[in-house]
Scaffold this motif. Structure first.
Motif, PDB file in Angstrom:
ATOM      1  N   ALA A   1       0.838  -1.208   0.000  1.00 44.64           N
ATOM      2  CA  ALA A   1       0.000   0.000   0.000  1.00 44.64           C
ATOM      3  C   ALA A   1       0.872   1.257   0.000  1.00 44.64           C
ATOM      4  CB  ALA A   1      -0.920  -0.012   1.211  1.00 44.64           C
ATOM      5  N   TYR A   2       1.956   1.224   0.781  1.00 44.65           N
ATOM      6  CA  TYR A   2       2.835   2.398   0.878  1.00 44.65           C
ATOM      7  C   TYR A   2       3.533   2.688  -0.451  1.00 44.65           C
ATOM      8  CZ  TYR A   2       6.364   5.688   2.425  1.00 44.65           C
ATOM      9  OH  TYR A   2       7.146   6.807   2.548  1.00 44.65           O
ATOM     10  N   TYR A   3       3.905   1.647  -1.183  1.00 44.05           N
ATOM     11  CA  TYR A   3       4.557   1.817  -2.492  1.00 44.05           C
ATOM     12  C   TYR A   3       3.665   2.650  -3.417  1.00 44.05           C
ATOM     13  CZ  TYR A   3       6.099   0.663  -7.234  1.00 44.05           C
ATOM     14  OH  TYR A   3       6.504   0.742  -8.546  1.00 44.05           O
ATOM     15  N   PHE A   4       2.387   2.293  -3.498  1.00 45.80           N
ATOM     16  CA  PHE A   4       1.469   3.010  -4.380  1.00 45.80           C
ATOM     17  C   PHE A   4       1.210   4.429  -3.884  1.00 45.80           C
ATOM     18  CE2 PHE A   4       0.112  -1.427  -5.406  1.00 45.80           C
ATOM     19  CZ  PHE A   4       0.488  -1.395  -6.738  1.00 45.80           C
ATOM     20  N   PHE A   5       1.067   4.574  -2.561  1.00 45.25           N
ATOM     21  CA  PHE A   5       0.848   5.901  -1.994  1.00 45.25           C
ATOM     22  C   PHE A   5       2.010   6.833  -2.324  1.00 45.25           C
ATOM     23  CE2 PHE A   5       1.675   8.709   1.749  1.00 45.25           C
ATOM     24  CZ  PHE A   5       0.690   9.642   1.469  1.00 45.25           C
ATOM     25  N   LYS A   6       3.236   6.320  -2.175  1.00 49.42           N
ATOM     26  CA  LYS A   6       4.443   7.107  -2.452  1.00 49.42           C
ATOM     27  C   LYS A   6       4.499   7.508  -3.927  1.00 49.42           C
ATOM     28  CE  LYS A   6       9.400   7.122  -1.476  1.00 49.42           C
ATOM     29  NZ  LYS A   6      10.574   6.297  -1.080  1.00 49.42           N
ATOM     30  N   LYS A   7       4.135   6.565  -4.804  1.00 45.02           N
ATOM     31  CA  LYS A   7       4.141   6.832  -6.251  1.00 45.02           C
ATOM     32  C   LYS A   7       3.180   7.960  -6.605  1.00 45.02           C
ATOM     33  CE  LYS A   7       6.893   3.880  -8.478  1.00 45.02           C
ATOM     34  NZ  LYS A   7       7.867   4.290  -9.504  1.00 45.02           N
ATOM     35  N   TYR A   8       1.978   7.894  -6.038  1.00 41.61           N
ATOM     36  CA  TYR A   8       0.980   8.924  -6.337  1.00 41.61           C
ATOM     37  C   TYR A   8       1.317  10.241  -5.656  1.00 41.61           C
ATOM     38  CZ  TYR A   8      -2.261   6.118  -9.007  1.00 41.61           C
ATOM     39  OH  TYR A   8      -2.833   5.384  -9.996  1.00 41.61           O
ATOM     40  N   LYS A   9       1.890  10.146  -4.464  1.00 44.12           N
ATOM     41  CA  LYS A   9       2.285  11.355  -3.736  1.00 44.12           C
ATOM     42  C   LYS A   9       3.327  12.150  -4.523  1.00 44.12           C
ATOM     43  CE  LYS A   9       3.855  12.861   0.837  1.00 44.12           C
ATOM     44  NZ  LYS A   9       4.485  12.428   2.111  1.00 44.12           N
ATOM     45  N   ASN A  10       4.227  11.420  -5.182  1.00 44.74           N
ATOM     46  CA  ASN A  10       5.279  12.052  -5.992  1.00 44.74           C
ATOM     47  C   ASN A  10       4.842  12.319  -7.431  1.00 44.74           C
ATOM     48  OD1 ASN A  10       6.920  11.831  -3.747  1.00 44.74           O
ATOM     49  ND2 ASN A  10       7.820   9.893  -4.399  1.00 44.74           N
ATOM     50  N   ASN A  11       3.543  12.080  -7.695  1.00 43.69           N
ATOM     51  CA  ASN A  11       2.969  12.293  -9.040  1.00 43.69           C
ATOM     52  C   ASN A  11       3.683  11.497 -10.142  1.00 43.69           C
ATOM     53  OD1 ASN A  11       0.938  14.171  -8.228  1.00 43.69           O
ATOM     54  ND2 ASN A  11       2.526  15.725  -8.047  1.00 43.69           N
ATOM     55  N   SER A  12       4.199  10.307  -9.786  1.00 44.50           N
ATOM     56  CA  SER A  12       4.862   9.487 -10.803  1.00 44.50           C
ATOM     57  C   SER A  12       3.899   8.482 -11.441  1.00 44.50           C
ATOM     58  CB  SER A  12       6.058   8.743 -10.203  1.00 44.50           C
ATOM     59  OG  SER A  12       5.669   7.987  -9.087  1.00 44.50           O
ATOM     60  N   LEU A  13       2.637   8.503 -10.973  1.00 41.86           N
ATOM     61  CA  LEU A  13       1.585   7.697 -11.587  1.00 41.86           C
ATOM     62  C   LEU A  13       0.406   8.603 -11.897  1.00 41.86           C
ATOM     63  CD1 LEU A  13       1.311   4.331  -9.624  1.00 41.86           C
ATOM     64  CD2 LEU A  13       1.967   4.612 -11.993  1.00 41.86           C
ATOM     65  N   ILE A  14      -0.010   8.624 -13.136  1.00 44.47           N
ATOM     66  CA  ILE A  14      -1.155   9.441 -13.540  1.00 44.47           C
ATOM     67  C   ILE A  14      -2.189   8.512 -14.168  1.00 44.47           C
ATOM     68  CG2 ILE A  14      -1.954  11.328 -15.010  1.00 44.47           C
ATOM     69  CD1 ILE A  14       0.965  12.438 -14.794  1.00 44.47           C
TER      70      ILE A  14
END
Length: 286
Positions: A205-218
């Motif tokens: 869960a943290y991996y995905f949260f970090k990705k979205y937090k850093n805007n690296s997943l759109i």
């Protein structure tokens, strides 16, 4: 004597969730033969019909007029055949249609479901998370308080959990999942299903949260979240009864066999018993 007229049929027709080639031959055949289409969105349905050169009368049927238009469709079903379709995927799965189907059963009108696309099942099949037992929860609530309460309620759910989520809320939802279920909870995030940019990834869960937090997943379009069920990591205690059995068997068998036999008797992990015996043996030697 006049023959009693047969009622029409309600066909539940799944439509593609992205890739238009996923529509079935049977779905096209049914859409060509029925009299009306009950549609969640006129423009989306028209686009689909034009793609396959189908011309049919469309009845508006969405969550805001579902109650009102259910009666209209029931009247037409007395002598007409109608197909129910949603924007994408299988109708009634998190889409309008339940009330209509329930009333059809009450009025003895035959309901004919067609197999086809469903985002939740498509994502689950490729998630890498156990799929033999699961529960579908639809969309997470838009309000944070309600969303957090929903996530808290499923914290100890042992089955795999499936949620839908929208792109503009995904970052907040992932934050709440990390907070309520823990950062290491395994989950699969599926986006752009059946499309060119399709992505299905299994991570924490943290991996995905970090990705979205850093805007690296759109993301565009709906997202499917597959969350692994709760696993009780508490070790079964070695009771006095189990210890007594170990002491009886130990002089007769090897440590490995003693642990194996005892584990089968008490339904406890063999490794934990073996470690206990080994530790006990080493302490006795001191």
């Amino acid at each position: 004597m006049k023959k009693k007229k047969k009622n029409g049929k309600l066909f539940i027709v799944p439509t593609p969730i992205g890739n238009m080639k996923d529509i079935t031959y049977r779905a096209i055949k049914v859409l060509n033969k029925i009299d009306y289409i009950a549609s969640e969105n006129y423009k989306i349905t028209l686009k689909l019909l034009n793609k396959f050169n189908i011309k049919k009368k469309i009845i508006s049927f969405h969550k805001y007029n579902e109650h009102k238009n259910t009666n209209l469709i029931i009247k037409k079903l007395k002598n007409k055949n109608i197909a129910l379709i949603s924007n994408a995927g299988t109708p009634t799965i998190n889409d309008p249609g339940f009330i209509l189907v329930k009333k059809c059963h009450k009025k003895k009108i035959k309901v004919v479901p067609l197999p086809g696309a469903c985002a939740a099942i498509t994502a689950l099949s490729a998630s890498g998370i156990p799929s033999n037992k699961f529960c579908f929860e639809g969309f997470l609530p838009s309000q944070e308080k309600k969303r957090c309460n929903t996530i808290k309620k499923i914290k100890f759910e042992k089955r795999t959990i499936i949620f839908y989520e929208s792109p503009h809320r995904i970052k907040k939802s992932l934050k709440n999942i990390v907070e309520k279920l823990g950062p290491l909870r395994k989950m699969t995030l599926a986006r752009e299903l059946t499309k060119y940019w399709e992505s299905i990834k299994l991570q924490t869960a943290y991996y995905f949260f970090k990705k979205y937090k850093n805007n690296s997943l759109i993301c565009k379009g709906e997202i499917v979240l597959i969350i692994s069920g709760y696993k009780n990591k508490k070790k079964k205690k070695i009771s006095k009864k189990i210890k007594k059995t170990l002491y009886i068997l130990k002089p007769l068998l090897s440590l490995t066999k003693t642990a194996l036999v005892t584990s089968k008797i008490y339904n406890i992990k063999k490794n934990s018993l073996y470690k206990y015996l080994l530790k006990k043996q080493n302490n006795d030697k001191k």
